[in-house]
Design a protein around this motif. Sequence first.
Motif, PDB file in Angstrom:
ATOM      1  N   MET A   1       1.070  -1.241  -0.316  1.00 57.98           N
ATOM      2  CA  MET A   1      -0.219   0.067  -0.233  1.00 57.98           C
ATOM      3  C   MET A   1       1.047   1.634  -0.095  1.00 57.98           C
ATOM      4  O   MET A   1       1.909   1.560   0.670  1.00 57.98           O
ATOM      5  N   ARG A   2       1.042   2.278  -0.341  1.00 54.82           N
ATOM      6  CA  ARG A   2       1.461   3.065  -1.317  1.00 54.82           C
ATOM      7  C   ARG A   2       0.575   4.474  -0.647  1.00 54.82           C
ATOM      8  O   ARG A   2      -0.625   5.013  -0.804  1.00 54.82           O
ATOM      9  N   ILE A   3       0.961   5.295   0.361  1.00 52.54           N
ATOM     10  CA  ILE A   3       0.265   6.119   0.722  1.00 52.54           C
ATOM     11  C   ILE A   3       1.095   7.534   1.234  1.00 52.54           C
ATOM     12  O   ILE A   3       1.891   7.986   1.666  1.00 52.54           O
ATOM     13  N   PRO A  72       3.476   8.272  -9.806  1.00 51.26           N
ATOM     14  CA  PRO A  72       2.178   9.065  -9.929  1.00 51.26           C
ATOM     15  C   PRO A  72       1.161   8.960  -8.785  1.00 51.26           C
ATOM     16  O   PRO A  72       0.841   8.113  -8.497  1.00 51.26           O
ATOM     17  N   LEU A  73       0.224   9.605  -9.427  1.00 52.86           N
ATOM     18  CA  LEU A  73      -0.907   9.899  -8.568  1.00 52.86           C
ATOM     19  C   LEU A  73      -1.780   9.067  -8.645  1.00 52.86           C
ATOM     20  O   LEU A  73      -2.628   8.425  -7.948  1.00 52.86           O
ATOM     21  N   ALA A  74      -1.617   8.507 -10.064  1.00 55.77           N
ATOM     22  CA  ALA A  74      -2.369   6.963 -10.284  1.00 55.77           C
ATOM     23  C   ALA A  74      -1.946   6.163  -9.588  1.00 55.77           C
ATOM     24  O   ALA A  74      -2.853   5.132  -9.450  1.00 55.77           O
ATOM     25  N   GLU A  75      -0.770   6.193  -8.903  1.00 58.10           N
ATOM     26  CA  GLU A  75      -0.731   5.306  -8.332  1.00 58.10           C
ATOM     27  C   GLU A  75      -0.647   5.112  -6.413  1.00 58.10           C
ATOM     28  O   GLU A  75      -0.243   3.917  -5.576  1.00 58.10           O
ATOM     29  N   LEU A  76      -1.256   6.192  -5.628  1.00 59.89           N
ATOM     30  CA  LEU A  76      -1.685   5.658  -4.178  1.00 59.89           C
ATOM     31  C   LEU A  76      -3.261   5.398  -4.351  1.00 59.89           C
ATOM     32  O   LEU A  76      -3.662   4.905  -5.310  1.00 59.89           O
ATOM     33  N   ASP A  77      -2.784   4.736  -3.004  1.00 58.62           N
ATOM     34  CA  ASP A  77      -3.882   3.549  -2.174  1.00 58.62           C
ATOM     35  C   ASP A  77      -4.575   4.669  -1.111  1.00 58.62           C
ATOM     36  O   ASP A  77      -5.555   3.799  -1.146  1.00 58.62           O
ATOM     37  N   LEU A  78      -4.379   5.132  -1.164  1.00 61.03           N
ATOM     38  CA  LEU A  78      -4.260   5.491   0.614  1.00 61.03           C
ATOM     39  C   LEU A  78      -3.840   7.216   0.451  1.00 61.03           C
ATOM     40  O   LEU A  78      -2.716   7.466   0.321  1.00 61.03           O
ATOM     41  N   VAL A  79      -4.594   8.851   1.474  1.00 59.40           N
ATOM     42  CA  VAL A  79      -4.695   9.852   1.467  1.00 59.40           C
ATOM     43  C   VAL A  79      -4.261   9.378   3.187  1.00 59.40           C
ATOM     44  O   VAL A  79      -6.015  10.000   3.664  1.00 59.40           O
ATOM     45  N   ALA A  80      -3.821  10.273   3.960  1.00 52.46           N
ATOM     46  CA  ALA A  80      -3.761   9.618   5.370  1.00 52.46           C
ATOM     47  C   ALA A  80      -3.283  11.367   5.795  1.00 52.46           C
ATOM     48  O   ALA A  80      -1.772  12.410   5.054  1.00 52.46           O
ATOM     49  N   VAL A  81      -4.103  12.539   6.379  1.00 52.39           N
ATOM     50  CA  VAL A  81      -3.925  14.134   6.740  1.00 52.39           C
ATOM     51  C   VAL A  81      -4.063  14.020   8.166  1.00 52.39           C
ATOM     52  O   VAL A  81      -4.614  13.724   9.087  1.00 52.39           O
TER      53      VAL A  81
END
Length: 336
Positions: A1-3, A72-81
């Motif tokens: 998973m890429r975060i 690339p942005l298309a390969e993100l799996d999750l955004v944490a903030v």
Amino acid sequence: MRILAIETSCDETAVAVVEATGDTFRVLSHLVASQVALHRPFGGVVPEIASRKHLEVIYPLTRRVLEEAGLPLAELDLVAVTNGPGLVGALVVGVSMAKALAFARGVPLVPVDHVKAHSLAVLAEESPRFPWVSLVVSGGHTALFVVRSPVEHYLLGHTRDDAAGEAFDKVAKLLGLGYPGGPVISRLAETGDPSRIPLPRPMLDHPGYDFSFSGLKTAVLNLVRSGRTFAVQDLCAAFEAAVAEVLVEKTVRALSDLGLSRVVVSGGVAANRRLRTLFQEEARRRGFEVYFPSPSYCTDNAVMVAISGYFEFKAGNQASLELDVYARSQFPRYPL
């Protein structure tokens, strides 16, 4: 998973890309844009200036992080903030950016508590077994927790007034040493003798696990106003020793009372050499394990946000695009 993780709770804009495999982590890219120079003339963080600077740098910093990670942005799996605690205006900048990225990519948006994230920063490099006692000590926070799992944090005690890092800043200001105060006080303390100036150890004999550093700061103020001659290096050493001894003793007491054998020390003040040395000495003497993140993961960073976000996601905690921010954390008390 890429975060992809974003941190804008105070005066650092931080973005990172972290790859999680199982419960291990590989940092693909990690950048922090500091605002220290902007706030130095004011002797502390000015919320409006902090918010505007976050807004200025968040987009180019995010682009740089993705480029350095080769992702690339298309390969993100999750955004944490980080959505709290912190300066509300500053948090809104990071949360708004995270919402936009999660919406554009169609991936989960995960909210992260800043204090929880500090507790887990050590997992970027080490794997202490749960449960542990966590001491989070920084410019804005000083608190003790029992951490049963990555998502279960129970409060033991916290500061009743100034955070330890805040006390460093205020004492440095009293002495005309500039901002931020922690690094300059620690540097001067290296050549000072802490035994030459007696200073109180606030709440050291008080039952429970709360802290207070306001009285220590006042003791320094009274000394400065007394006209007594002293070496600044000695006063810095005495102040640093007083803070470190209180933090260590309260934490060790919690370990003993709860029958635990591991402690994790995190937050900006965790980079302090005297504090680390005292903890390591006590660990050898009493037979417990002590862990510190590397200095770059002690201060505010987005790697810790990615790690915490990963575990929150695994626990089923996600947010909608209605995600809000908050100024203060509310943790359940440990059932003593």
